[in-house]
Design a protein around this motif. Structure first.
Motif, PDB file in Angstrom:
ATOM      1  N   GLU A 180       0.805  -1.225   0.000  1.00  0.00           N
ATOM      2  CA  GLU A 180       0.000   0.000   0.000  1.00  0.00           C
ATOM      3  C   GLU A 180       0.842   1.282   0.000  1.00  0.00           C
ATOM      4  OE1 GLU A 180       0.051  -1.593   4.283  1.00  0.00           O
ATOM      5  OE2 GLU A 180      -0.281  -2.437   2.292  1.00  0.00           O
ATOM      6  N   ASN A 181       2.102   1.209   0.391  1.00  0.00           N
ATOM      7  CA  ASN A 181       2.968   2.387   0.409  1.00  0.00           C
ATOM      8  C   ASN A 181       4.016   2.388  -0.692  1.00  0.00           C
ATOM      9  OD1 ASN A 181       1.585   3.156   2.668  1.00  0.00           O
ATOM     10  ND2 ASN A 181       3.252   2.864   4.089  1.00  0.00           N
ATOM     11  N   TYR A 182       4.156   1.293  -1.404  1.00  0.00           N
ATOM     12  CA  TYR A 182       5.230   1.159  -2.381  1.00  0.00           C
ATOM     13  C   TYR A 182       4.791   1.721  -3.730  1.00  0.00           C
ATOM     14  CZ  TYR A 182       8.996  -0.884  -5.096  1.00  0.00           C
ATOM     15  OH  TYR A 182      10.078  -1.062  -5.924  1.00  0.00           O
ATOM     16  N   ILE A 183       5.580   2.655  -4.276  1.00  0.00           N
ATOM     17  CA  ILE A 183       5.234   3.241  -5.579  1.00  0.00           C
ATOM     18  C   ILE A 183       6.387   3.115  -6.581  1.00  0.00           C
ATOM     19  CG2 ILE A 183       3.381   4.761  -4.830  1.00  0.00           C
ATOM     20  CD1 ILE A 183       5.386   7.019  -4.563  1.00  0.00           C
ATOM     21  N   GLY A 184       7.239   2.138  -6.369  1.00  0.00           N
ATOM     22  CA  GLY A 184       8.290   1.852  -7.332  1.00  0.00           C
ATOM     23  C   GLY A 184       9.687   2.061  -6.787  1.00  0.00           C
ATOM     24  N   PRO A 185      10.676   1.473  -7.471  1.00  0.00           N
ATOM     25  CA  PRO A 185      12.053   1.528  -6.979  1.00  0.00           C
ATOM     26  C   PRO A 185      12.662   2.927  -6.996  1.00  0.00           C
ATOM     27  CG  PRO A 185      11.958   0.396  -9.096  1.00  0.00           C
ATOM     28  CD  PRO A 185      10.549   0.656  -8.674  1.00  0.00           C
ATOM     29  N   ALA A 186      12.132   3.826  -7.811  1.00  0.00           N
ATOM     30  CA  ALA A 186      12.694   5.173  -7.881  1.00  0.00           C
ATOM     31  C   ALA A 186      12.143   6.092  -6.791  1.00  0.00           C
ATOM     32  CB  ALA A 186      12.419   5.783  -9.251  1.00  0.00           C
ATOM     33  N   ALA A 187      11.034   5.706  -6.181  1.00  0.00           N
ATOM     34  CA  ALA A 187      10.383   6.556  -5.176  1.00  0.00           C
ATOM     35  C   ALA A 187      11.134   6.520  -3.853  1.00  0.00           C
ATOM     36  CB  ALA A 187       8.945   6.097  -4.968  1.00  0.00           C
TER      37      ALA A 187
END
Length: 170
Positions: free
Chosen positions: A94-101
């Motif tokens: 629910e908090n993960y928006i990708g490796p660049a974030a």
């Protein structure tokens, strides 16, 4: 030894271990990602899973992913991390928006490694991710949505047990 330390000791070894970050256009950004509370970079820490790798192996096989049966892991006693700063990164869907974030500060918590307890079940979001990505035919990481223990410092493997992920948990 953290990857960024290897970079200064042996450039060829660094290239070998860093190549996994170049399998997706966003993943190289992990090499510059900051870890809140530890005030360091992703590759300044040593990453540990608080789960037996056999649970990952079983889940991958249960969704028909072809995996190596001879992948070896170190099972390192937590006492080997006592002199380090240790956090748990709650790698939550629910908090993960990708490796660049950026990593959310609320997803990183200092832990007393002597109070550490191994997780005994694979998160359902991890298994669902395996199933969805495999159905799409995508390449994907093995450890999504599993909390990570991040340890700032060096860790001895002298007392570590070498385990094969295809063998049942003890």
């Amino acid at each position: 030894m953290p990857l960024n330390k290897i970079k200064f000791l042996d450039s060829e070894l660094y290239k070998h271990y860093a190549k996994k970050y170049y399998d997706h256009p966003e993943r190289p950004k992990l090499l510059e990602k900051e870890i809140p509370k530890l005030n360091c970079l992703w590759n300044d820490v040593i990453h540990f899973l608080p789960i037996h790798p056999h649970l990952v192996y079983n889940a991958l096989r249960s969704v028909s992913v072809k995996v190596k049966t001879d992948l070896m892991f170190y099972k390192i006693p937590t006492t080997n991390l006592v002199n380090n700063l240790n956090v748990v990164y709650l790698y939550r869907k629910e908090n993960y928006i990708g490796p660049a974030a950026k990593i959310n500060s609320e997803d990183v918590h200092f832990i007393d490694i002597e109070e550490y307890e191994e997780i005994t079940a694979l998160p359902i979001d991890t298994r669902n991710y395996y199933e969805e990505e495999n159905k799409k035919g995508n390449k994907f990481g093995m450890f999504p949505f599993i909390p990570h223990i991040l340890s700032l410092g060096e860790v001895s493997v002298l007392e570590a047990e070498v385990i094969n992920w295809s063998e049942n948990c003890k």
